[in-house]
Write a protein that holds these residues in place. Structure first.
Motif, mmCIF file in Angstrom:
data_model
loop_
_atom_site.group_PDB
_atom_site.id
_atom_site.type_symbol
_atom_site.label_atom_id
_atom_site.label_comp_id
_atom_site.label_asym_id
_atom_site.label_seq_id
_atom_site.Cartn_x
_atom_site.Cartn_y
_atom_site.Cartn_z
ATOM 1 N N SER A 355 0.819 -1.214 0.000
ATOM 2 C CA SER A 355 0.000 0.000 0.000
ATOM 3 C C SER A 355 0.854 1.266 0.000
ATOM 4 N N GLU A 356 2.175 1.109 0.265
ATOM 5 C CA GLU A 356 3.086 2.267 0.187
ATOM 6 C C GLU A 356 3.232 2.729 -1.262
ATOM 7 N N ILE A 357 2.933 1.826 -2.198
ATOM 8 C CA ILE A 357 3.092 2.167 -3.619
ATOM 9 C C ILE A 357 1.814 2.858 -4.095
ATOM 10 N N PRO A 358 1.921 4.095 -4.641
ATOM 11 C CA PRO A 358 0.725 4.816 -5.066
ATOM 12 C C PRO A 358 -0.100 4.011 -6.077
ATOM 13 N N GLU A 359 -1.435 4.256 -6.043
ATOM 14 C CA GLU A 359 -2.352 3.430 -6.841
ATOM 15 C C GLU A 359 -2.014 3.413 -8.333
ATOM 16 N N ASP A 360 -1.665 4.604 -8.878
ATOM 17 C CA ASP A 360 -1.385 4.645 -10.322
ATOM 18 C C ASP A 360 -0.151 3.804 -10.647
ATOM 19 N N GLU A 361 0.842 3.818 -9.730
ATOM 20 C CA GLU A 361 2.040 3.009 -9.985
ATOM 21 C C GLU A 361 1.727 1.518 -9.839
ATOM 22 N N GLN A 362 0.845 1.191 -8.898
ATOM 23 C CA GLN A 362 0.422 -0.216 -8.744
ATOM 24 C C GLN A 362 -0.173 -0.716 -10.056
ATOM 25 N N LYS A 363 -1.031 0.137 -10.613
ATOM 26 C CA LYS A 363 -1.723 -0.241 -11.858
ATOM 27 C C LYS A 363 -0.696 -0.472 -12.968
ATOM 28 N N GLU A 364 0.253 0.481 -13.071
ATOM 29 C CA GLU A 364 1.252 0.414 -14.139
ATOM 30 C C GLU A 364 2.078 -0.879 -14.054
ATOM 31 N N MET A 365 2.373 -1.322 -12.814
ATOM 32 C CA MET A 365 3.213 -2.517 -12.698
ATOM 33 C C MET A 365 2.394 -3.809 -12.716
ATOM 34 N N GLY A 366 1.067 -3.666 -12.846
ATOM 35 C CA GLY A 366 0.230 -4.859 -12.979
ATOM 36 C C GLY A 366 -0.274 -5.413 -11.660
ATOM 37 N N LEU A 367 -0.262 -4.551 -10.615
ATOM 38 C CA LEU A 367 -0.756 -4.996 -9.310
ATOM 39 C C LEU A 367 -2.236 -4.646 -9.225
#
Ligand code: PLP
Length: 404
Positions: A355-367
């Motif tokens: 959850s430390e990883i911002p949502e948009d970055e999560q999306k970009e990495m496929g999470l």
């Protein structure tokens, strides 16, 4: 000759002071010297085999460190109070103001937060890249880069790093390749494949009983000595030292790691194949559908399998939460973070460990939101586990009747 990490652990011989089959625990924070001169020499780093103060090291810590160095095939190791207590001093020992790190973008959320939010305060910056693409990794290297950082099998997406390829890049650009091997102990030996420094959170598979946090740094004698230097060693000065009592208990658990990893891998392979067979999006390095399955096969110490971690996509966070709650109710495991326990542990990384990883970055990495990370336990009857899991999946709608 093939590297045999479990043999290396088994072949170490320790006796306790009184002939005990386990080494005696050094239950002291400080040590006496017969001569004042030896004390002075020890502080100056000139006396081998002398102990000064337990933040530096202890006989118990050295036994565990030696076993872990043997497991990873490195000259030396230093055990720490947690995995983060190993990662943070390594980065700070290798980098100073103005330096740069190239890191995998899919790494444990705490490590990501340290590199993204904390080290910039010290003017250490990080580029996060897709570690599976060596050309992208190389393009991110700058004249100030000091460290290439990755996890052998990444948390939580289970991406596999090409350690030999990364080691070549590190050599070419004079960087240190630091590999967190927490997800794949015994299965992968990063130092044998060319990594300079190998880190573990001992909290997970290596200790295996979810009763403590702990960590280790494995590397050359020179690097480990530098971490412990009384003058400028990040482990010594930041103080993330393991306690002797814990070192003794982790050492006892380490001795069964090879048997546990075989069972974790067996159970995870069974479930991954079954889930995939049901049409559920499943990620496991042991599946031929994993993009780095063939690469993993070239890197692995075969006997220990593809590890105990797998992920599925439940479709949405709501479905993931419902499934995890139901699986816990049916006693299939616990809704808990962490890994390597005898019971299966499951969590949704997007809203917990990553959850430390911002949502948009999560999306970009496929999470995705519906991703569930499983640490598969040591279940004696994995077929029974699967049958109950399948019923849970049907009940919460992760699985449709026609898929089953
Ligand atoms: N590295 C990985 C891959 C992890 O999953 C974790 C924790 O989840 C850590 C490091 C941090 O270890 P610790 O919690 O022991 O500090």
């Amino acid at each position: 000759m093939k590297f045999k990490p479990a043999n290396n652990i088994q072949d170490l011989q320790y006796f306790g002071e009184f002939g005990g089959v386990n080494p005696s625990i050094s239950d002291s924070s400080t040590y006496t010297f017969i001569s004042a001169k030896t004390m002075q020499d020890t502080f100056e780093g000139n006396t081998d085999g002398c102990y000064l103060y337990s933040r530096h090291t202890t006989p118990s810590n050295l036994y565990l460190s030696q076993a872990l160095a043997a497991m990873e095939g490195t000259e030396s190791a230093n055990v720490t109070a947690s995995g983060m207590g190993a990662i943070t001093p390594v980065i700070l020992q290798l980098c100073g103001a103005g330096d740069h790190v190239v890191s995998s973008r899919t790494i444990y959320g705490g490590t990501y937060a340290f590199l993204k939010n904390f080290t910039p305060r010290l003017n250490i910056t990080t580029s996060f890249v897709d570690i599976t693409k060596l050309d992208i990794v190389e393009a991110a290297i700058t004249p100030n880069t000091k460290v290439l950082y990755c996890e052998s099998v990444s948390n939580p997406l289970l991406e596999v790093a090409d350690i030999e390829g990364l080691a070549k890049l590190a050599k070419k650009h004079n960087l240190k390749l630091v590999v967190d091997n927490t997800f794949s102990p015994l299965s992968v030996s990063p130092a044998v494949l060319g990594a300079d420094i190998v880190i573990h959170s001992l909290t997970k598979f290596i200790n295996g009983s979810s009763d403590t946090v702990g960590g280790v740094v494995c590397g050359t004698q020179e690097f480990i000595d530098s971490l412990k230097s009384v003058n400028d060693g990040a482990c010594m000065l930041l103080g993330s030292t393991m306690d002797s009592l814990r070192a003794a208990s982790v050492l006892k658990n380490l001795r069964t790691l090879h048997i546990r990893m075989q069972q974790h891998s067996y159970n995870a392979t069974f479930l991954a194949e079954k889930f995939q067979g049901l049409g559920i999006k499943t990620v496991y390095p042991g599946l031929a559908s994993h993009p780095s399955h063939e690469l993993f096969k070239t890197m692995m110490n075969e006997k220990y399998g593809f590890g105990g971690m797998l992920t599925i996509d439940a479709g949405s966070l709501e479905k993931a939460n419902a499934l995890m709650e139901l699986m816990q109710e049916k006693n299939l495991g616990y809704l808990a973070v962490s890994l390597g326990f005898y019971k299966t542990l499951f969590s949704a990384p997007g809203s917990s460990t990553s959850s430390e990883i911002p949502e948009d970055e999560q999306k970009e990495m496929g999470l995705s939101n519906g991703l569930i990370r499983f640490s598969i336990g040591l279940d004696a009857d994995i077929e029974r586990t699967f049958d109950i899991m399948k019923a849970c999946m049907l009940e919460v709608g992760v699985l449709q009747t026609e898929m089953a």
